[in-house]
Write an enzyme that holds these catalytic residues in place. Structure first.
Site, PDB file in Angstrom:
ATOM      1  N   CYS A 102      -2.198 -16.969   9.641  1.00 36.67           N
ATOM      2  CA  CYS A 102      -2.995 -17.703  10.629  1.00 36.67           C
ATOM      3  C   CYS A 102      -4.395 -17.890  10.041  1.00 36.67           C
ATOM      4  O   CYS A 102      -5.163 -16.935   9.932  1.00 36.67           O
ATOM      5  CB  CYS A 102      -3.042 -16.903  11.926  1.00 36.67           C
ATOM      6  N   CYS A 131       3.196   9.424  -5.709  1.00 39.27           N
ATOM      7  CA  CYS A 131       1.948   8.879  -5.194  1.00 39.27           C
ATOM      8  C   CYS A 131       1.678   7.502  -5.788  1.00 39.27           C
ATOM      9  O   CYS A 131       1.636   7.338  -7.009  1.00 39.27           O
ATOM     10  CB  CYS A 131       0.800   9.829  -5.540  1.00 39.27           C
TER      11      CYS A 131
END
Length: 284
Positions: free
Chosen positions: A106, A134
């Site tokens: 948008c 990680c």
């Protein structure tokens, strides 16, 4: 960002929003490319624009590498920025079911220019997904490969929509810390990326990665197609032939969610090197 009108500055710099249905590109249907108002970087193709009836130009895809997603300060919405200059464009929404891609960018018209003359052919960049403990460390190594345009830390494989980092590490969401690698296949192959992935973490560890123990730190590759699956299976067989018991899962791609801004480019911003990842040569 000089020479902006007060309204342009309000939206582009101060991250405001123009009034619904007031933008010049809400109903534009001509062929061309939408570029950044500030730096003129191509951002969206007209082929990816659709009528969402929301009051702002809507796109279900962006030109690869042109957009950067960051979590709003309120932690609820995902902001979209020009990856080149950081101009605020709007927000991205996922899971609304408006198009087959299930994504809606948008965008404020005031953040864009429109060029009818620019070529609209799709760029040849591709995306790959790896989970190896990680995500800070995996991102650190993969983004240094020539031909890699961007590496984004995030989550894949779970069931909760738009998960946060603390949801993933503290609750049973099913997500793995995963990186999305945007790369140019004409400069680096998927196999090269995969080989690097297998060399920068321990693919034999079944309970996490290094000192990071838990389901969110498991080793996995999320593949886009059967060709990628074949590459990963081939590399696993090579490693197994060398006596390694591989714990890496090979899974079909599922929706990828970017982690919060504080987790992106972690070691580049903080300095230092990964504490639980290091390069170990495993292929000839």
């Amino acid at each position: 960002m000089k020479n902006l009108t007060p309204l342009e500055k309000h939206v582009i710099v101060d991250k405001g929003t123009e009034r619904a249905f007031s933008g010049k590109y809400v109903n534009t249907k001509e062929k061309g490319v939408y570029t950044c108002k500030v730096c003129d970087t191509p951002l969206y193709r007209s082929d990816d624009k659709f009528d969402s009836h929301c009051g702002w130009p809507s796109f279900d895809d962006a030109i690869p590498g042109a957009i950067k997603e960051v979590t709003d300060k309120d932690g609820r919405r995902t902001e979209i920025l020009c990856a080149n200059c950081g101009s605020h464009l709007g927000h991205v929404f996922k899971g609304e079911g408006m198009t087959a891609k299930n994504v809606r960018h948008c965008v404020n018209s005031i953040s864009l220019n429109f060029d009818k003359k620019k070529a609209t052919s799709k760029m040849t960049l591709a995306k790959a997904y790896f989970a190896g403990g990680c995500f800070w460390g995996v991102e650190y190594y993969l983004e240094k490969i020539e031909g890699v345009k961007e590496v984004t830390s995030g989550f894949m494989g779970g069931t909760v929509k738009d998960p946060t980092y603390y949801q993933v590490v503290r609750t049973n969401t099913g997500y793995l810390e995963t990186v999305e690698v945007l790369y140019d296949p004409s400069k680096v192959s998927y196999e090269t990326l995969a080989k690097t992935f297998f060399e920068i973490h321990d693919p034999t560890q079944a309970d996490g990665q290094g000192p990071d123990i838990g389901s969110q730190y498991l080793s996995a590759v999320f593949v886009n197609n059967k060709e990628e699956r074949a590459v990963i299976n081939k590399l696993i067989k090579i490693l197994e032939s060398k006596g390694l018991k591989i714990a890496t899962q090979v899974l079909d791609k599922t929706p990828f969610y970017s982690a919060e801004k504080s987790h992106q480019d972690y070691y580049d911003r903080k300095g230092g090197t990964p504490y639980c990842h290091r390069r170990v040569k495993r292929f000839a």
